[in-house]
Structures are given as C-alpha cells and as structure tokens.
Design a protein around this motif. Structure first.
Motif, PDB file in Angstrom:
ATOM      1  N   VAL A 266       0.839  -1.203   0.000  1.00 32.94           N
ATOM      2  CA  VAL A 266       0.000   0.000   0.000  1.00 32.94           C
ATOM      3  C   VAL A 266       0.872   1.251   0.000  1.00 32.94           C
ATOM      4  O   VAL A 266       0.631   2.201  -0.764  1.00 32.94           O
ATOM      5  CB  VAL A 266      -0.944   0.002   1.223  1.00 32.94           C
ATOM      6  N   LEU A 267       1.909   1.262   0.839  1.00 35.79           N
ATOM      7  CA  LEU A 267       2.819   2.414   0.889  1.00 35.79           C
ATOM      8  C   LEU A 267       3.539   2.605  -0.442  1.00 35.79           C
ATOM      9  O   LEU A 267       3.661   3.730  -0.933  1.00 35.79           O
ATOM     10  CB  LEU A 267       3.842   2.224   2.012  1.00 35.79           C
ATOM     11  N   ASP A 268       4.021   1.520  -1.013  1.00 33.51           N
ATOM     12  CA  ASP A 268       4.717   1.622  -2.302  1.00 33.51           C
ATOM     13  C   ASP A 268       3.812   2.221  -3.369  1.00 33.51           C
ATOM     14  O   ASP A 268       4.210   3.124  -4.112  1.00 33.51           O
ATOM     15  CB  ASP A 268       5.185   0.233  -2.754  1.00 33.51           C
ATOM     16  N   THR A 269       2.581   1.721  -3.437  1.00 34.08           N
ATOM     17  CA  THR A 269       1.642   2.195  -4.468  1.00 34.08           C
ATOM     18  C   THR A 269       1.272   3.655  -4.242  1.00 34.08           C
ATOM     19  O   THR A 269       1.309   4.470  -5.179  1.00 34.08           O
ATOM     20  CB  THR A 269       0.370   1.329  -4.458  1.00 34.08           C
ATOM     21  N   ALA A 270       0.910   3.999  -2.999  1.00 37.01           N
ATOM     22  CA  ALA A 270       0.458   5.367  -2.705  1.00 37.01           C
ATOM     23  C   ALA A 270       1.577   6.385  -2.919  1.00 37.01           C
ATOM     24  O   ALA A 270       1.353   7.459  -3.506  1.00 37.01           O
ATOM     25  CB  ALA A 270      -0.058   5.441  -1.272  1.00 37.01           C
TER      26      ALA A 270
ATOM     27  N   TYR B 109       4.483  10.328  -7.374  1.00 36.90           N
ATOM     28  CA  TYR B 109       5.702  10.698  -8.103  1.00 36.90           C
ATOM     29  C   TYR B 109       5.427  10.848  -9.592  1.00 36.90           C
ATOM     30  O   TYR B 109       5.693  11.893 -10.176  1.00 36.90           O
ATOM     31  CB  TYR B 109       6.788   9.646  -7.853  1.00 36.90           C
ATOM     32  N   SER B 110       4.891   9.783 -10.223  1.00 37.36           N
ATOM     33  CA  SER B 110       4.527   9.874 -11.642  1.00 37.36           C
ATOM     34  C   SER B 110       3.712   8.659 -12.046  1.00 37.36           C
ATOM     35  O   SER B 110       3.833   7.582 -11.434  1.00 37.36           O
ATOM     36  CB  SER B 110       5.766   9.988 -12.534  1.00 37.36           C
TER      37      SER B 110
ATOM     38  N   GLY C 269      12.239   7.576  -7.891  1.00 34.79           N
ATOM     39  CA  GLY C 269      10.895   7.204  -8.297  1.00 34.79           C
ATOM     40  C   GLY C 269      10.561   5.791  -7.845  1.00 34.79           C
ATOM     41  O   GLY C 269      10.991   5.346  -6.773  1.00 34.79           O
ATOM     42  N   GLY C 270       9.824   5.053  -8.673  1.00 33.08           N
ATOM     43  CA  GLY C 270       9.389   3.706  -8.330  1.00 33.08           C
ATOM     44  C   GLY C 270      10.500   2.772  -7.887  1.00 33.08           C
ATOM     45  O   GLY C 270      10.353   2.048  -6.891  1.00 33.08           O
TER      46      GLY C 270
END
Length: 462
Positions: free
Chosen positions: A34-38, A43-44, A192-193
């Motif tokens: 959830v944290l990674d996605t949110a 970011y982009s 970013g990701g």
C-alpha cells in the motif's frame, strides 16, 4: 461431531493465540504494498505503471520460491511435537542451503525478466524503470529467502510473535526509507518507483540481522543447536523438503496466476470494470488474511500433534479450525456486504466504478465461506506433509473451473448466460465455484488422510 464441537473451547483459544500475531504480521506486509503504491503514485504515472508490472512479476516468482522453503514449517513442527529438538537445527541448516539455491534461481529469473517485460510492449521509459526495480530486488533476495526459513521455524515452534515484532519494525522504517529513495533527500537523488525496491532491500537485510540476533542470543533456541556447527548440504533432507515444498510453491503460483489472469480478462471489459474489480479484490485480499493466519496456526498445532503421535487430537484440531474459520469468515463476508457502500467510499472511486463494484460484494459474502474451507483444509494437509494432490486439485479447480468457467460466463461464450452472470460477475462467480470444488476435494482428502494416520500410527502405550 459432538466430540469435535466440545473441543472448540480448548482448540479455538490455542488457534487464536497463534493466529493473532500472524494476522498482525500479514497486515504489516500488505501495508508495504500500500505504501509503495500510494507514494509512487504521487511521483509519476509512469513510475506507478512500472511498479505495477515489476511487482506482478516479482510476486509470481517470489511466492513460488517461498512456498518451497515453507515446507520447513510442518517438518519442524512434527519434530517439535516429538521433542526431537536437535533435529530441528539440522533441518534449519539444510533449509538455508535450499534457500541459497532458490535465491540463485530467483536472481537469474529476475535479472532476465526483460524477456517478460517485452511481451507487454510498454514504453522504453516504463520498461527501464520496471527492469531496474527487479534488478535492485535481486540484492535483497538472499536475505528475504533466509528470513522465510526463520519465519517457518518460528511458526513451527509456536513463536510467531517474534516475527510480527520484527515485521512491525520494518513497517516503521518503510515510510522514511521510501520517502528518501523515491523523492530524494540529504543529497540522495530521487529514484521514483525503483526507490521502493531500495527501501525493501534494506529492510529485508534489517529483518534478517535482527531475527538472527534474537535466535543466536535467545535462551529458548538453545535446545535446537541451530548454528552451533556447520552442516554440509544433505541431499536426502533437501530432497524431502523439495518433494513437499515444490507442490506447495506451485500451489501458491496457481493461486496468484488465477487472480492475475482474472484481472487481465476483466480488463477487456473496460477501465471501469477493472477498477471496480481491483477495489473488491483488494478488500478480499485484506479479509483473506484472517483465514490464512488461522490456517497457518492450525498447521502448526496439527503438525505438533502428529509429531507427538496424538493422531486423534490432530484430526480434532483440524475440524475445530475448519468450523471456526469458516464461521468467522462467513460473518466477515456478510459484514462486508452490509457495509459495502461505506467500504467503497473509503476508496472514493468515480460513480461509474461504484456501479461495477457494488454487485461484486455479493460474491465476497459467499466467496469467504469457500475460501475459508479450502485454505483450512490445504494447510491441515501440509501438516500431514501432503501437498502433491492439493496442487493438482488447485490446478483443475482454479485454472479449469475458475478461469475457464469465468471466461465462458464473463464473455457469454455460449450465448445463453444470464445477464447477472456476465462481465466481472461471471468471473467472480466461477472463481467462487472453483474454491467450493477445491474445498470439497481437499476436505475429503483430509478426512481420508486422518483415518489412515490413525490406523498406521497407533498411540504408544506406556
């Protein structure tokens, strides 16, 4: 059945004592995603797309590998029940050798995942970010696989709270590390990701170091003699783990891919249908942590009873868990149905997405019952070290009935499917039916196995 119900007062508290920490730990792991996605979404859009693709590939590989290593849990659980503590240490050392081997295989797959990404035909920018994400995760794979060995050990000896505390420490570190490497700070350039992967790798090694320190320094672990001596790879012990673990890993892969392809098929129905499905699937995943945690706890208690040669008790614990887990999940499913509007509002989707999502909540109510039955039975069978037949049952039910039936219903292939079962509803209906089919065969297999064990493993009279 009267005898089994009379044991609920004894069995359920024992299950809840183990399942409570497991549930908290499972939710902590979900919070990572959830944290990674949110945070990546802010970011982009390209980074979010790259994260979604890379995560799907990584999870498919990872669950298969961890499933193999998880075979240690029922093996060590039986040894713990039999009080053969010194053999547990040897099994752990051999499981670490297996984890190293699997890490090398997983690293090879992830490092060459460009071949899989090429199929998606995404833009070069997204392709590059997804590739970098997986290359970074390779650095944390050995720590993650070794940690899975220690998790299996703690589950086997009824000490899940230790792992939960370590997982919560990792969760506390996840947000600041994500922020540092996604957006950049203190002279570190934002990635970013792929920054999520850097944070995950750091936490994987942190988890391993903390848990190793606890195991080495803790008095409780002394009888196991885990790291008091060096052991060369024992092909026989590793072979036993592989014979049990490979079907478990493949079963995990079947479950993951059945939902992945379900999403891919529903994507053909339009963006709104896919978004509605994803919301309901996300809620279903959170709810699934309840039967999963109870089932892991059940496997621990059943395997320990088998090791202690208390075959009747092992069966009774199994049936108590099936009854309690299914009842609890039925209540949770009905609650989700009654509060479907409130749950949807938490995601705040567009109105057209809500229209697609609302009918799917009906399936959540029924889905939970079948899901609880099948996952309980599957983990009980793992306690008996039976995984090959469940793997075949999963393949035929989830892929055949679930995906195949969902395709026929969802796209109205026969031309006479009722409107209520077309579209995403058809896929959910077929998936629910597939779990029901799996549950019937798995419960039958559990009953037959319990009878056989009581005949072949009579109690020792002292």
């Amino acid at each position: 059945m009267l005898l089994r119900l009379s044991r609920l007062r004894e069995d359920i508290p024992a299950l809840l004592k183990l399942a409570g920490p497991l549930l908290v730990g499972q939710l902590a792991v979900i919070a990572f995603g959830v944290l990674d996605t949110a945070m990546t979404a802010r970011y982009s859009a390209d980074d979010l797309a790259a994260l979604a693709m890379a995560s799907a590939i990584f999870i498919s590989v990872y669950v298969g590998l961890t499933g193999v290593v998880s075979a240690l849990a029922p093996i060590a659980g039986q040894l713990f029940g039999a009080k053969r503590y010194d053999e547990i240490g040897e099994e752990v050392r051999q499981a670490i050798w297996l984890a190293i081997l699997l890490s090398l295989f997983g690293a090879l797959v992830l490092w060459n995942a460009d071949l899989i990404l090429d199929i998606s035909q995404v833009s070069p920018e997204i392709h590059a970010k997804a590739s970098l994400y997986m290359h970074i995760l390779v650095l944390g794979l050995p720590a993650s696989m070794a940690m899975r060995v220690l998790i299996a050990l703690h589950n086997a000896v009824s000490r899940p709270t230790i792992i939960t505390i370590v997982q919560l420490i990792g969760l506390a570190a996840k947000f600041p590390l994500n922020y540092l490497f996604i957006y950049g700070a203190f002279g570190i350039e934002g990635m970013g990701g792929p920054g999520c992967a850097v944070a995950t790798v750091i936490i994987n090694w942190l988890w391993l170091l903390i848990t190793l320190w606890i195991v080495i320094a803790g008095r409780f672990y002394k009888p196991f003699a885990l790291f008091t001596r060096f052991s060369k790879p024992d092909l026989h012990r590793i072979g036993v783990m592989l014979r049990l673990g490979m079907p478990i890993g493949f079963s995990y892969l079947i479950e993951v891919t059945s939902f992945t392809f379900m999403s891919l098929f529903i994507a053909r129905l339009g963006t709104e249908a896919l978004a509605g499905h994803q919301i309901v699937a996300n809620i279903g995943t959170v709810i699934y942590m309840v039967p999963l945690s109870l089932s892991i706890a059940t496997m621990t208690l059943v395997s320990q009873s088998i090791g202690a040669n208390q075959q009747s008790k092992a069966e009774q614990i199994g049936w108590s868990s099936v009854f309690f887990t299914t009842t609890a999940c039925a209540v949770i499913g009905l609650t989700a149905w009654f509060f479907r509007t409130e749950l949807l509002n938490l995601y705040d989707p567009p109105e057209e997405v809500k229209q697609f999502a609302v009918p799917l909540f009906l399936f959540i109510a029924f889905y939970q019952i079948f899901d609880a039955l099948q996952v309980s039975a599957a983990f009980i069978l793992r306690a008996y070290r039976i995984a090959f037949w469940p793997m075949l049952i999963y393949a035929l039910s989830l892929w055949g009935v679930g995906l195949g039936g969902g395709y026929l219903l969802g796209f109205n292939i026969t031309g006479n499917v009722p409107l209520a079962l077309q579209g995403a509803s058809g896929f959910w209906a077929a998936n629910s039916l597939s779990l029901g089919v799996a549950a019937v065969f798995l419960l039958y297999l559990f009953k037959r196995t319990a009878i056989r064990f009581q005949k072949t493993h009579p109690p020792v009279l002292v």
